[in-house]
Design an enzyme around this catalytic site. Structure first.
Site, PDB file in Angstrom:
ATOM      1  CG  PHE A 140      -1.766   1.260   1.367  1.00  0.00           C
ATOM      2  CD1 PHE A 140      -3.140   1.161   1.205  1.00  0.00           C
ATOM      3  CD2 PHE A 140      -1.232   2.513   1.636  1.00  0.00           C
ATOM      4  CE1 PHE A 140      -3.951   2.293   1.316  1.00  0.00           C
ATOM      5  CE2 PHE A 140      -2.025   3.647   1.737  1.00  0.00           C
ATOM      6  CZ  PHE A 140      -3.391   3.540   1.582  1.00  0.00           C
ATOM      7  CD  GLU A 141       4.938   2.406  -2.881  1.00  0.00           C
ATOM      8  OE1 GLU A 141       5.710   2.628  -1.923  1.00  0.00           O
ATOM      9  OE2 GLU A 141       5.352   2.109  -4.018  1.00  0.00           O
ATOM     10  CB  ILE A 142      -1.114   7.059  -1.943  1.00  0.00           C
ATOM     11  CG1 ILE A 142      -2.184   5.957  -1.803  1.00  0.00           C
ATOM     12  CG2 ILE A 142      -1.627   8.191  -2.831  1.00  0.00           C
ATOM     13  CD1 ILE A 142      -3.448   6.400  -1.093  1.00  0.00           C
TER      14      ILE A 142
END
Length: 243
Positions: A140-142
């Site tokens: 999960f990375e934005i």
């Protein structure tokens, strides 16, 4: 290839997960330094990494990319873990070699103390030669692609690529991204998406939020109890705090 084979054999004996999978090494290298250069992403400034078989538990009723832009954030994470020190034994020494030659790349408001904490998991710190092994779990990375495209990051990735640790060890994109952000970016531009309920087996981020369902508030893992000690978020809050 001879050196690679010997390295695989040695670290497989040390139970380094996925060490024998060449495709896994290639994936880590790709996600560390190559995906942001792909022509398909040339028009974009932001991305959200979403993997198969993950779960989201909350209604997300706002534009996360607009939020990142409006609040001048570079990177958003959800879960923060300790890594396997055997997989990154020379990553920190190689990083320090790079830093010695590029001291101007260090941000004045960096998160280096989070990366160098040796008190919480001293065995990790020792085996990883001065690195706490804390990292943002990158499934999960934005993020803002322009950070990965910047000269300072390209130079850093090229240095690591020449060192060979993506194959001779098992440097993952998660520690590589995390170290780069922790050293070269303003720590205030790194955001914990505490309001997004998320699971990538076996770890969770479970908010206490009426917009969330199907996740026990505060749960970190549904696996063995010892997995709770893998949570590195308390160290992040200690050194960086929360916005």
């Amino acid at each position: 290839m001879d050196l690679y084979g010997e390295s695989v054999s040695l670290l497989t004996e040390q139970d380094v997960q996925y060490m024998s999978r060449t495709s896994y090494h290639q994936m880590c290298r790709w996600n560390s330094g190559l995906f942001s250069q792909h022509p398909a992403l040339a028009e974009y400034d932001y991305y959200w990494r979403v993997e198969p078989n993950v779960h989201f538990f909350c209604d997300i009723d706002y534009d996360v990319f607009r939020w990142m832009q409006d609040h001048n954030k570079t990177y958003g994470f959800n879960i923060n873990l300790f890594d396997s020190p055997s997989s990154v034994a020379t990553l920190w020494p190689e990083t320090m070699k790079f830093v010695r030659d590029h001291k101007d790349y260090l941000h004045k408001n960096n998160a280096r103390a989070w990366l160098e904490d040796g008190a919480k998991r001293p065995e990790n710190y020792k085996e990883a030669n001065g690195y706490s092994t804390c990292h943002f779990w990158s499934n999960f990375e934005i993020g803002n692609l322009n950070f990965w495209r910047s000269k300072k990051y390209r130079d850093y990735f090229d240095h690591l690529d020449r060192a060979g640790g993506f194959f001779y060890e098992r440097w993952g994109d998660a520690p590589v991204h995390s170290i780069a952000l922790g050293l070269f970016e303003d720590r205030d531009k790194i955001h914990w998406f505490r309001d997004i309920g998320y699971q990538h087996i076996p770890f969770f981020n479970c908010p206490n939020n009426p917009k969330c369902a199907g996740c026990i508030s505060g749960r970190f893992t549904d696996g063995e109890k010892w997995l709770n000690r893998e949570d590195c978020r308390p160290l992040w809050f200690k050194y960086v705090g929360m916005d």
